[in-house]
Structure formats: C-alpha cells, structure tokens
Motif scaffolding. Sequence first.
Motif, PDB file in Angstrom:
ATOM      1  N   THR A 171      61.548-109.583  79.822  1.00 14.65           N
ATOM      2  CA  THR A 171      62.349-110.794  80.036  1.00 14.65           C
ATOM      3  C   THR A 171      62.211-111.764  78.864  1.00 14.65           C
ATOM      4  OG1 THR A 171      62.129-110.588  82.442  1.00 14.65           O
ATOM      5  CG2 THR A 171      62.722-112.753  81.569  1.00 14.65           C
ATOM      6  N   ARG A 174      64.416-111.241  76.001  1.00 12.84           N
ATOM      7  CA  ARG A 174      65.822-111.319  76.417  1.00 12.84           C
ATOM      8  C   ARG A 174      66.515-109.957  76.484  1.00 12.84           C
ATOM      9  NH1 ARG A 174      63.389-115.425  76.957  1.00 12.84           N
ATOM     10  NH2 ARG A 174      64.126-117.549  76.516  1.00 12.84           N
ATOM     11  N   GLN A 177      69.448-109.719  79.033  1.00 13.15           N
ATOM     12  CA  GLN A 177      70.677-110.328  78.519  1.00 13.15           C
ATOM     13  C   GLN A 177      71.516-109.284  77.776  1.00 13.15           C
ATOM     14  OE1 GLN A 177      69.987-113.973  76.279  1.00 13.15           O
ATOM     15  NE2 GLN A 177      71.678-113.485  74.880  1.00 13.15           N
ATOM     16  N   VAL A 178      70.843-108.380  77.070  1.00 12.91           N
ATOM     17  CA  VAL A 178      71.542-107.303  76.350  1.00 12.91           C
ATOM     18  C   VAL A 178      72.060-106.262  77.340  1.00 12.91           C
ATOM     19  CG1 VAL A 178      71.277-105.486  74.624  1.00 12.91           C
ATOM     20  CG2 VAL A 178      70.161-107.700  74.296  1.00 12.91           C
ATOM     21  N   ALA A 180      73.157-106.717  80.191  1.00 15.77           N
ATOM     22  CA  ALA A 180      74.346-107.237  80.874  1.00 15.77           C
ATOM     23  C   ALA A 180      75.628-106.877  80.140  1.00 15.77           C
ATOM     24  CB  ALA A 180      74.236-108.755  81.032  1.00 15.77           C
ATOM     25  N   SER A 181      75.499-106.593  78.843  1.00  9.10           N
ATOM     26  CA  SER A 181      76.682-106.173  78.065  1.00  9.10           C
ATOM     27  C   SER A 181      76.773-104.652  77.983  1.00  9.10           C
ATOM     28  CB  SER A 181      76.627-106.771  76.660  1.00  9.10           C
ATOM     29  OG  SER A 181      75.490-106.296  75.950  1.00  9.10           O
ATOM     30  N   ASN A 464      63.701-111.939  69.591  1.00  7.49           N
ATOM     31  CA  ASN A 464      64.652-112.306  70.640  1.00  7.49           C
ATOM     32  C   ASN A 464      65.837-111.369  70.486  1.00  7.49           C
ATOM     33  OD1 ASN A 464      66.823-113.471  72.104  1.00  7.49           O
ATOM     34  ND2 ASN A 464      65.870-115.501  71.970  1.00  7.49           N
ATOM     35  N   GLY A 466      68.211-110.732  72.400  1.00  9.28           N
ATOM     36  CA  GLY A 466      69.478-111.309  72.817  1.00  9.28           C
ATOM     37  C   GLY A 466      70.188-111.970  71.650  1.00  9.28           C
ATOM     38  N   ARG A 467      69.447-112.768  70.895  1.00  9.90           N
ATOM     39  CA  ARG A 467      70.039-113.439  69.745  1.00  9.90           C
ATOM     40  C   ARG A 467      70.365-112.446  68.629  1.00  9.90           C
ATOM     41  NH1 ARG A 467      66.304-117.860  67.599  1.00  9.90           N
ATOM     42  NH2 ARG A 467      68.157-118.333  66.347  1.00  9.90           N
TER      43      ARG A 467
END
Length: 473
Positions: A171, A174, A177-178, A180-181, A464, A466-467
């Motif tokens: 978590t 992130r 978050q990845v 989710a795509s 990160n 996600g970024r």
Amino acid sequence: MGIRLGNIFILLALFGTFIVSGSCALEPKIDKRLSKTLERVGYANILVSMKDGTRDILNELAGKSFSSRTERSQALYNALTARATHSQSHTLNWLEEPAILKSFNYGKFYSLWITNQIAIEFASRELIETLALMNEISRIQEDEIEELVHPVDSHSTNAESIQVVNQWGVTEIRAPQVWASDTRGAGITIASIDTGVRPTHVILSANYVNDTHSWYDPYDESEVAHDRNGHGTHTVGTVLGRNGFGVAPEAKWIACKGLSDTGSGTTTNLIRCGQFLVCPTTFNGTDPDCSKTPHVVCNSWGGASGRTVYDEMIEAWHVAGIIPVVSAGNSGPRCSSVGTPGDRDVISVGSTTSDNTRSSFSSVGPTSFNTMKPDVSAPGSTIMSADHRFDNTYSIKSGTSMAAPHVVGAVALLLSKNPDLTYVQIKHLLQSYADRDLDPEGYNCDFISDNAFPNHHLGYGRINIGRSMAALN
C-alpha cells in the motif's frame, strides 16, 4: 614463492602449455587475498580469469539493435560461449589430463562462460602457481563466500490469523493504485537468486512458470524447486504473492538457488545462477533456451564492499535486458556500509519503516567507488510474506532483503505497462517520482544531510510506483 620451477616447466612442456618466462609473472596474477589463504592452508577454491575477458563482446552487443529479447539473449549467449570455448579450451584440456590431476590433486572444475572464467575446487598452491605461468590466464582469485542479507528479525504466524488485506508496504508504494488501471505485472517474468522458493505455497503456486527451464540448483542439481531456509520464499512473496502480499500479483517467477540452505553461497555458484538467467537451462544445466530470459532479478545477498568480481555478470544482464535489483545491506547507520554487488551498476535498495523513517539497520553510502548508494528505498521493516515450512503459513521479517522485492515488483509493473523500457529509463522513473517526505534523523554522510535528496541514506527517496506509472501515461 617456493615453487618447483623445474618440475612445473617439465609438466607444462609435456602438455604443450604456453608459458611466460620467469616467475615474476606470478605476483601480478595471483590475488593478494588468495596468496594469504595459500600461506595459511596451502589450497583454495579459485576463479581463474582468462586474458580475453568478455568486455569487448558486451560493449559491441550493447550498442546493437535486435528484433526481440530472445534474439538479443541468444546473440549474447552465442558470443560469450564461443569466446569461453576458444579462450578456455587449452586450460580445460590441460586440467583434464590424468597426469596433471595426479600431480596436483585438485577437485571439480567448471567453465563459466558469462565471465570467461574457470572455477577450480581445492586447488593446491602448486597448481595455482603453475596456472599463473600460462599466457592465456590474466588473474587468479579466491572463490569467496557471500551471505544472504540476513533479516534483522523474523517470526512466523499461522494462516488462521491472516486477513486477506494488502500488506502495508504494498500500500505504501501505491501498488493498488496501479492495479486499478488493470496493470498487475502480466507478461513479465521475475527471477530470484536466493535460497530457493517453495513453489506450492498458496500465494506463489499460480505464478510459478513451472516448466523445464524455471529452476536451477548449482549445488545439488535438484530437479524440484524448494527452499529449506525461507529467505527466498519470503522475498518472492513480496514481489508477486497473491492476496495482497505482492506488488505485481500477475507476474511469473523462476528461481536459481544461489545460496545454500544455511544462507551462504560461493561466488562460482552465484555466477552460475547469473548465466542461468541469461539463457535458462533445465535443472541439470542442459538445453539452454534463450526465449525464457527473465525481465528483472531480485538479489538479496552480498558481501564486502568495493569489489568488482560480479561486474561482467551484471553487464551481461544489462545487455540481455535483465534489470538487476540488489539489497543495499543491513550494516547501517554507519557511512560507507553498502556492500557488493549493491555498490555496482544496479538498482540498490535501502529500507524504510511504517513510521516514515529509514530503517535503523539499512546500509548507507557513499561506496568505495565514491558513488551514491542506495539508489532508492522501499518498505523493509516488519514485512509479512510467505513462509517456507507449509503452503499456508507466513512470516514477518525485517531487512533490506524485504525492501528490494518491493522494487522488483515495481519494475515488473512498469515493464508490464511498457515492456520496451530500458534500465536507465526504469531507474529514472523510480528515482524521479520517489516520495521524499520521510522524517530525517539528522545523519550526514559525505557532507550530505539525510534531509536533502538524493542522499546516501535513502537515495532519491521511497519509491512511489503510482507516481512513476502515471509518468508513463
């Protein structure tokens, strides 16, 4: 050095070995550490480097374009094995002669094509001094023992006490978050060089490549993947374990047992694992298939800093398109404590805590080569992952060994999104978009404070993904 030059020259001449004149050539070729071992015990396991080396091949292929990863790996394998055959044949034939074996009484020997070296077990001082007289040989060094980056704490827990939730490190960087795509590591193969992996564990079994070229054990040539130590199972679980344990839960894994059950491993066997990755073989080292080259390798092992013994192996990985990720070590917080190979041309990983600080044990730069390491950091304290004893048990460990797998998983996610990313591009994405809001401790190494980035404590910060992934879109 007390050599019997007369007898040696007779043996060399008898079997047609090319020699240099005089004993002055011995000193530069025999490594000083090896000389001390020979003075103490009279024999050693050794690595014999051929004068031809491999760097010209690596440099040439690094600049070439190939239509596929398989074509690239195959070209590398063909060129390096051809070079090894040409360079080593005379020495290997000499070692195979019954009269030579009877005279020097050494153990097994192996050809290492990825580094153009010959490994010899139980080599006597007389044998080493004889080899040093050969023109085709450039250096003789001791086959060293490396250790896994031992966790600083570890304890197990029962499956019944585990809730299926994302682990804190997953978590923190992130990864959800990845996911989710719809990017979860599909199409990417990671490799582990460690103590092995338990292939039947509930969070790992579905991700195992599990074919004839997915496991190699250079110690025993065991046919079935296993892990009697637990370290390798735990790290692979963090890379790609299902049910919220891993960063890239749809990636696949293969493994090489570079470390024995006790957690130590020889340089020779680690290099044999390194060449297994470039062109995977069956369990007994036969039938190489370069279409199965993995994309990224997790290395949670190492030793004394400032060494170059793995450089040609790492360079070969780069040429083959294998991203090397290495734990920085658990010798912090003192400066200049990052070990080899974490101090070489790899993505070196430090450890952070759930309290947003550097883990107290995490090794620190600068390196002996005056470079900044680690490159990035990742969660490494109190990480829960798969346990090796049963298919449904877990353990909690802390160490940079636990941090590096988070980065390996992040690399797998990036490559799953864009398989054409290079090592340089991946490293840039991880470093440039890392989180830097970690709590400083007031440490300073090489006149760089740990609250200024990049620094020798946390590198460019905590990854990160996600970024980093968003930067690709």
